[in-house]
Design a protein around this motif. Structure first.
Motif, mmCIF file in Angstrom:
data_model
loop_
_atom_site.group_PDB
_atom_site.id
_atom_site.type_symbol
_atom_site.label_atom_id
_atom_site.label_comp_id
_atom_site.label_asym_id
_atom_site.label_seq_id
_atom_site.Cartn_x
_atom_site.Cartn_y
_atom_site.Cartn_z
ATOM 1 N N GLN A 34 4.002 -2.008 6.567
ATOM 2 C CA GLN A 34 5.154 -2.495 5.790
ATOM 3 C C GLN A 34 4.798 -2.476 4.308
ATOM 4 O O GLN A 34 3.652 -2.751 3.933
ATOM 5 C CB GLN A 34 5.525 -3.904 6.222
ATOM 6 C CG GLN A 34 6.065 -3.978 7.646
ATOM 7 C CD GLN A 34 6.506 -5.378 8.038
ATOM 8 O OE1 GLN A 34 5.996 -6.364 7.530
ATOM 9 N NE2 GLN A 34 7.478 -5.455 8.929
ATOM 10 N N LEU A 35 5.803 -2.138 3.488
ATOM 11 C CA LEU A 35 5.608 -2.052 2.042
ATOM 12 C C LEU A 35 6.555 -3.017 1.351
ATOM 13 O O LEU A 35 7.729 -3.118 1.713
ATOM 14 C CB LEU A 35 5.875 -0.626 1.550
ATOM 15 C CG LEU A 35 5.064 0.489 2.201
ATOM 16 C CD1 LEU A 35 5.512 1.843 1.665
ATOM 17 C CD2 LEU A 35 3.581 0.302 1.961
ATOM 18 N N GLN A 36 6.037 -3.696 0.339
ATOM 19 C CA GLN A 36 6.827 -4.655 -0.430
ATOM 20 C C GLN A 36 6.684 -4.316 -1.908
ATOM 21 O O GLN A 36 5.614 -4.490 -2.482
ATOM 22 C CB GLN A 36 6.360 -6.075 -0.162
ATOM 23 C CG GLN A 36 7.126 -7.148 -0.926
ATOM 24 C CD GLN A 36 8.526 -7.349 -0.412
ATOM 25 O OE1 GLN A 36 8.758 -7.315 0.801
ATOM 26 N NE2 GLN A 36 9.477 -7.545 -1.308
ATOM 27 N N ALA A 81 -8.826 -1.595 -1.860
ATOM 28 C CA ALA A 81 -9.400 -2.857 -1.375
ATOM 29 C C ALA A 81 -8.310 -3.907 -1.177
ATOM 30 O O ALA A 81 -8.420 -4.777 -0.307
ATOM 31 C CB ALA A 81 -10.440 -3.364 -2.363
ATOM 32 N N LYS A 82 -7.261 -3.808 -1.984
ATOM 33 C CA LYS A 82 -6.149 -4.754 -1.893
ATOM 34 C C LYS A 82 -4.900 -4.139 -1.276
ATOM 35 O O LYS A 82 -3.860 -4.792 -1.185
ATOM 36 C CB LYS A 82 -5.808 -5.292 -3.290
ATOM 37 C CG LYS A 82 -6.934 -6.066 -3.942
ATOM 38 C CD LYS A 82 -6.525 -6.580 -5.312
ATOM 39 C CE LYS A 82 -7.655 -7.360 -5.961
ATOM 40 N NZ LYS A 82 -7.280 -7.861 -7.315
ATOM 41 N N ASN A 83 -4.990 -2.871 -0.874
ATOM 42 C CA ASN A 83 -3.834 -2.162 -0.297
ATOM 43 C C ASN A 83 -2.614 -2.251 -1.204
ATOM 44 O O ASN A 83 -1.506 -2.592 -0.769
ATOM 45 C CB ASN A 83 -3.489 -2.727 1.086
ATOM 46 C CG ASN A 83 -4.508 -2.343 2.143
ATOM 47 O OD1 ASN A 83 -5.164 -1.305 2.042
ATOM 48 N ND2 ASN A 83 -4.655 -3.187 3.142
ATOM 49 N N ALA A 135 0.957 -3.092 0.518
ATOM 50 C CA ALA A 135 0.999 -2.526 1.860
ATOM 51 C C ALA A 135 0.316 -3.470 2.839
ATOM 52 O O ALA A 135 -0.667 -4.116 2.500
ATOM 53 C CB ALA A 135 0.323 -1.156 1.882
ATOM 54 N N SER A 136 0.846 -3.517 4.058
ATOM 55 C CA SER A 136 0.288 -4.427 5.061
ATOM 56 C C SER A 136 -0.927 -3.855 5.764
ATOM 57 O O SER A 136 -1.596 -4.565 6.519
ATOM 58 C CB SER A 136 1.357 -4.784 6.095
ATOM 59 O OG SER A 136 1.779 -3.612 6.783
#
Length: 124
Positions: free
Chosen positions: A2-4, A71-73, A23-24
């Motif tokens: 999922q993308l926010q 590292a944090k997507n 990103a999840s």
């Protein structure tokens, strides 16, 4: 995955905005697209998995910078010297498929996951 997307807003011409996309999970190629009223969605910028290879549409070259933090997507789009023609809904996109270390997609069909879109409005 999922993308926010976030970071859109109203800015005057010549101003700057920074879009972010969380990103999840793990992704490979990522990109930003935009869709202005009455127009088709178009690619703005794309980046490969490592972040070492990027693509920019001619209309944004020299003004926008795409980057990612694996590292944090997260995916970012730094937008400088904004113009009224940049007004659009901006979408982040991510691919779950690996086509090589330097690969990035520039077409919608190359992406599997899409964020909800964030509005960018540039006033003259």
């Amino acid at each position: 995955v999922q993308l926010q997307a976030s970071g859109g807003g109203l800015v005057q011409a010549g101003g700057s905005l920074r879009l972010s996309c969380a990103a999840s999970g793990r992704t490979f190629s990522m990109g930003w697209f935009r869709q202005a009223p009455g127009k088709e969605r178009e690619i703005v910028a794309a980046i490969n998995r490592s972040g070492g290879t990027t693509y920019y549409a001619d209309s944004v070259k020299g003004r926008f910078t795409i980057s990612r933090d694996n590292a944090k997507n997260t995916l970012h789009l730094q937008m400088n010297n904004l113009k009224p023609d940049d007004t659009a809904v901006y979408y982040c996109a991510a691919s779950n498929r690996y086509f090589g270390s330097s690969y990035y997609g520039t077409a919608e069909y190359e992406y599997d996951n899409w964020g909800q879109g964030t509005q960018v409005t540039v006033s003259s």
